[in-house]
Enzyme design. Structure first.
Site, PDB file in Angstrom:
ATOM      1  N   LYS A 235      -5.979   2.230  -8.763  1.00 16.76           N
ATOM      2  CA  LYS A 235      -5.097   1.949 -10.049  1.00 16.76           C
ATOM      3  C   LYS A 235      -5.606   2.583 -11.090  1.00 16.76           C
ATOM      4  O   LYS A 235      -7.011   3.112 -11.261  1.00 16.76           O
ATOM      5  CB  LYS A 235      -4.783   0.535  -9.956  1.00 16.76           C
ATOM      6  N   ARG A 270      -5.309  -5.318  -0.457  1.00 12.84           N
ATOM      7  CA  ARG A 270      -4.084  -4.213  -0.341  1.00 12.84           C
ATOM      8  C   ARG A 270      -4.910  -3.093  -0.597  1.00 12.84           C
ATOM      9  O   ARG A 270      -5.242  -2.745  -1.891  1.00 12.84           O
ATOM     10  CB  ARG A 270      -2.968  -4.655  -1.058  1.00 12.84           C
TER      11      ARG A 270
HETATM   12  N1  HH2 Z   1       0.600  -2.806  -6.229  1.00  7.65           N
HETATM   13  C1  HH2 Z   1       1.592  -1.862  -5.918  1.00  7.65           C
HETATM   14  C2  HH2 Z   1       2.404  -2.117  -5.169  1.00  7.65           C
HETATM   15  N2  HH2 Z   1       2.831  -3.425  -4.444  1.00  7.65           N
HETATM   16  N3  HH2 Z   1       2.071  -5.461  -3.819  1.00  7.65           N
HETATM   17  C3  HH2 Z   1       1.146  -6.567  -4.325  1.00  7.65           C
HETATM   18  N4  HH2 Z   1       1.253  -7.592  -3.779  1.00  7.65           N
HETATM   19  N5  HH2 Z   1       0.154  -6.276  -5.161  1.00  7.65           N
HETATM   20  C4  HH2 Z   1      -0.262  -5.145  -5.786  1.00  7.65           C
HETATM   21  O1  HH2 Z   1      -1.259  -5.148  -6.431  1.00  7.65           O
HETATM   22  C5  HH2 Z   1       0.529  -4.003  -5.440  1.00  7.65           C
HETATM   23  C6  HH2 Z   1       1.927  -4.228  -4.664  1.00  7.65           C
HETATM   24  C7  HH2 Z   1       1.293  -0.456  -6.330  1.00  7.65           C
HETATM   25  O2  HH2 Z   1       0.587   0.219  -5.417  1.00  7.65           O
HETATM   26  P1  HH2 Z   1       1.086   1.422  -4.508  1.00  7.65           P
HETATM   27  O3  HH2 Z   1       2.066   0.833  -3.557  1.00  7.65           O
HETATM   28  O4  HH2 Z   1       0.180   2.462  -4.095  1.00  7.65           O
HETATM   29  O5  HH2 Z   1       2.281   2.312  -5.531  1.00  7.65           O
HETATM   30  P2  HH2 Z   1       3.747   2.407  -5.787  1.00  7.65           P
HETATM   31  O6  HH2 Z   1       4.183   1.137  -6.314  1.00  7.65           O
HETATM   32  O7  HH2 Z   1       3.776   3.671  -6.685  1.00  7.65           O
HETATM   33  O8  HH2 Z   1       4.329   2.970  -4.400  1.00  7.65           O
END
Ligand code: HH2
Length: 295
Positions: A235, A270
């Protein structure tokens, strides 16, 4: 010196198997079936090769030691716009179906009831909802009826605007208090608390200082009876603190944050980088649970 990380929570039962959150930190590998995710947009998604690209990616994460994979069809990065439910279903369902058939425990990262329903029908075993039920109230009906574990995450606002000057009086009290309130509402709705995982939503409507305050106080959230999931992987605040601009190069900083979160009691991590995370958490867990009695 206080003993951090007491194993206060029990394991999580899913229709596809048990997640040993009461025994050790569990690793959730991220499979973004999206063209635009902040750190790996397109890595697991190429429309012409869909769903093979995503399945290859998920297979690598599972081989690297992921306990489960989290499949998402909509980016929630700051500034992201929602995609229609049909598009999300088209991206997610074929991937979930094959992974579930192969015996993997599959979580689906969605805030939409219709997507959750379709994914559960395809074999998903858990719902990860970054909106805590705020975007589509029908999602809680789906979760209640399916009797699957549910990640209740704190988000201030919505992804499109959440990083536009977020403000809190006392971020820790407000975020942890909001999670407690939503947990109580969820229970009143008929979803048993033993199925709920809490997540403070690092980076979702929070500045660097907010993220640090929440991570620093994480042991307070983890002292409750619900397992806590933490998402710090790659992040922006990790990049800011470590001075590393490219998201896929932020592994060391992400591991530092994940390891300290686990030392404070987080039970699910995660991550995009499953192999290094599994290694780091094995070491961290051994230290936090070491017998410190004098012999
Ligand atoms: N962070 C992201 C997405 N989903 N779910 C939970 N429970 N907690 C988190 O911190 C979280 C999440 C953001 O990361 P990422 O999936 O890599 O990015 P994007 O939303 O751009 O697909």
């Amino acid at each position: 010196m206080p003993h951090l990380a007491p194993p206060t929570t029990s394991d999580l039962d899913t229709p596809a198997g048990r997640l040993p959150t009461g025994q050790r930190p569990v690793v959730m590998g991220i499979v973004n079936v999206t063209p635009d995710s902040f750190s790996d947009g397109g890595t697991a998604y190429a429309p012409t090769r869909h769903p093979d690209t995503a399945l290859d990616h998920a297979g690598r994460l599972l081989a690297d030691g992921a306990d489960l994979v989290d499949v998402g069809g909509e980016s929630t990065r700051p500034g992201a716009r929602p995609v229609p439910a049909e598009v999300e279903v088209e991206r997610v369902v074929p991937v979930v179906e094959q992974l579930a058939r192969d015996g993997a425990i599959v979580s689906v990262d969605t805030s939409k009831a219709s997507v959750a329903r379709a994914a559960l029908d395809a074999g998903a075993a858990m719902i990860n909802d970054v909106s805590a039920g705020a975007f589509d109230p029908g999602l809680w009906d789906v979760v209640r009826d399916a009797e699957v574990p549910y990640v209740l995450m704190h988000l201030r606002g919505e992804p499109r605007t959440m990083q536009d000057d977020p403000r809190y009086g006392d971020v820790v009290a407000e975020v942890f208090g909001a999670l407690e309130q939503r947990l109580a509402a969820l229970e009143a709705y008929g979803v048993g608390r033993r199925r709920v995982v809490l997540d403070p939503g690092i980076g979702f409507g929070k500045t660097l200082e907010h993220n640090l305050a929440l991570l620093g106080a994480l042991d307070r959230l983890c002292a409750g009876d619900r397992p806590v999931l933490i998402g710090v992987s790659r992040k922006r605040f990790i990049g800011t603190l470590s001075g590393v601009d490219a998201p896929d190069q932020r592994v060391a900083g992400s591991l530092a944050a994940a390891t300290l979160a686990v030392a404070k009691g987080a039970r699910i991590v995660r991550t995009h980088d499953v192999g290094p995370t599994v290694e780091a958490l094995r070491v961290a867990h051994a230290i936090t649970t070491a017998d410190t009695g004098r012999s």
